[in-house]
Design a protein around this motif. Sequence first.
Motif, short mmCIF file in Angstrom:
data_model
loop_
_atom_site.label_atom_id
_atom_site.label_comp_id
_atom_site.label_asym_id
_atom_site.label_seq_id
_atom_site.Cartn_x
_atom_site.Cartn_y
_atom_site.Cartn_z
N LEU A 130 0.85 -1.19 0.00
CA LEU A 130 0.00 0.00 0.00
C LEU A 130 0.88 1.23 0.00
CD1 LEU A 130 -2.82 1.33 0.29
CD2 LEU A 130 -2.56 1.11 2.77
N GLU A 131 0.72 2.08 -1.02
CA GLU A 131 1.52 3.29 -1.12
C GLU A 131 0.86 4.25 -2.10
OE1 GLU A 131 5.36 2.19 -2.53
OE2 GLU A 131 4.62 1.26 -4.37
N PRO A 132 1.23 5.55 -2.07
CA PRO A 132 0.66 6.50 -3.03
C PRO A 132 1.01 6.09 -4.45
CG PRO A 132 1.75 7.65 -1.23
CD PRO A 132 2.12 6.20 -1.10
N HIS A 133 0.07 6.24 -5.34
CA HIS A 133 0.28 5.85 -6.74
C HIS A 133 0.49 7.08 -7.59
CE1 HIS A 133 0.02 3.65 -10.47
NE2 HIS A 133 -1.04 4.32 -10.85
N ARG A 134 1.73 7.32 -7.98
CA ARG A 134 2.06 8.40 -8.91
C ARG A 134 1.45 9.74 -8.47
NH1 ARG A 134 1.14 5.15 -14.65
NH2 ARG A 134 2.87 3.69 -14.38
N HIS A 135 1.64 10.07 -7.22
CA HIS A 135 1.17 11.34 -6.66
C HIS A 135 -0.35 11.48 -6.74
CE1 HIS A 135 5.35 12.53 -6.45
NE2 HIS A 135 5.48 12.25 -7.72
N GLY A 136 -1.03 10.37 -6.89
CA GLY A 136 -2.49 10.40 -6.95
C GLY A 136 -3.09 9.64 -5.79
N PRO A 137 -3.95 8.69 -6.06
CA PRO A 137 -4.64 7.97 -4.99
C PRO A 137 -3.71 7.04 -4.21
CG PRO A 137 -5.11 6.95 -7.11
CD PRO A 137 -4.36 8.23 -7.40
N MET A 138 -4.13 6.72 -3.00
CA MET A 138 -3.43 5.71 -2.21
C MET A 138 -3.86 4.35 -2.76
SD MET A 138 -1.28 5.14 0.26
CE MET A 138 -1.24 6.56 1.36
N ARG A 139 -2.90 3.64 -3.34
CA ARG A 139 -3.24 2.40 -4.05
C ARG A 139 -2.74 1.17 -3.29
NH1 ARG A 139 -2.07 1.03 -10.38
NH2 ARG A 139 -4.05 2.15 -10.58
N GLY A 140 -3.64 0.28 -3.02
CA GLY A 140 -3.27 -1.04 -2.54
C GLY A 140 -2.95 -1.91 -3.73
N TYR A 141 -2.11 -2.90 -3.53
CA TYR A 141 -1.71 -3.76 -4.65
C TYR A 141 -1.58 -5.19 -4.16
CZ TYR A 141 0.76 -5.48 -8.73
OH TYR A 141 1.10 -6.19 -9.84
N ILE A 142 -2.31 -6.09 -4.79
CA ILE A 142 -2.21 -7.51 -4.48
C ILE A 142 -1.14 -8.10 -5.39
CG2 ILE A 142 -3.41 -9.73 -4.46
CD1 ILE A 142 -5.96 -8.23 -3.79
N ALA A 143 -0.02 -8.43 -4.80
CA ALA A 143 1.14 -8.85 -5.59
C ALA A 143 1.16 -10.35 -5.85
CB ALA A 143 2.42 -8.45 -4.86
N MET A 144 0.79 -11.15 -4.87
CA MET A 144 0.84 -12.60 -5.00
C MET A 144 -0.36 -13.22 -4.28
SD MET A 144 4.84 -13.22 -3.96
CE MET A 144 6.04 -11.89 -4.15
#
Length: 215
Positions: free
Chosen positions: A84-98
């Motif tokens: 979970l981190e900011p996405h390209r200075h836009g929304p806070m993006r969660g990411y399911i990696a595996m």
Amino acid sequence: MASSTPPASENPTSTLRYIRYDSAHEDAYVAAMRQLISKDLSEPYSIYVYRYFLYQWGDLCFLAMDTDPTTGEEQMVGVVVSKLEPHRHGPMRGYIAMLAVQEEYRGKGIATKLVRMAIDAMEKGGADEIALETEITNTGAMKLYERLGFLRSKRLHRYYLNGNSAYRLVLYLKEGVGLMRTSFDPYAPPPDHAHDHLPPAPVPPAAPLLGENGA
């Protein structure tokens, strides 16, 4: 991946339990994760890829554990790894990696339970949206994520090292997030003239190329 059979966690005789990753058991857990995930994913990942996620976002990693009736030892049968981190200075993006579930445990709702746990944790952490990639041929995963509200955002041609293409799926957790402009979006409309005097947003370092785990 889901079936009419109730998830094993709802069966009173089941020994399944769901836990959050604990760095105190790093050696055992990471070894089990790598063994489980490597069977499902189209690309091999080094130990550094796992450490990249687990050292920073271990609290967004969840495990499904079961007890072997023969030996009495507990084994990992499912895992989800996220960040979970900011996405390209836009929304806070969660990411399911595996996401991986041991083959003989599929169809019991384990993958759905793990993904829901990850979504809940990321939402509590302030996520505006959650994204992931999956191979276009992985119909089971597509159905699972779409049942949970994910939408197909983009087709990524020859995304994986094996030449397979992928879909990027996104789950929007807050209204209007999909319309937010990011500093890297080449398709975004020009900025409002009232803000032309503002300096451009700084460009962050490039994210590591993680193939199937990449952002």
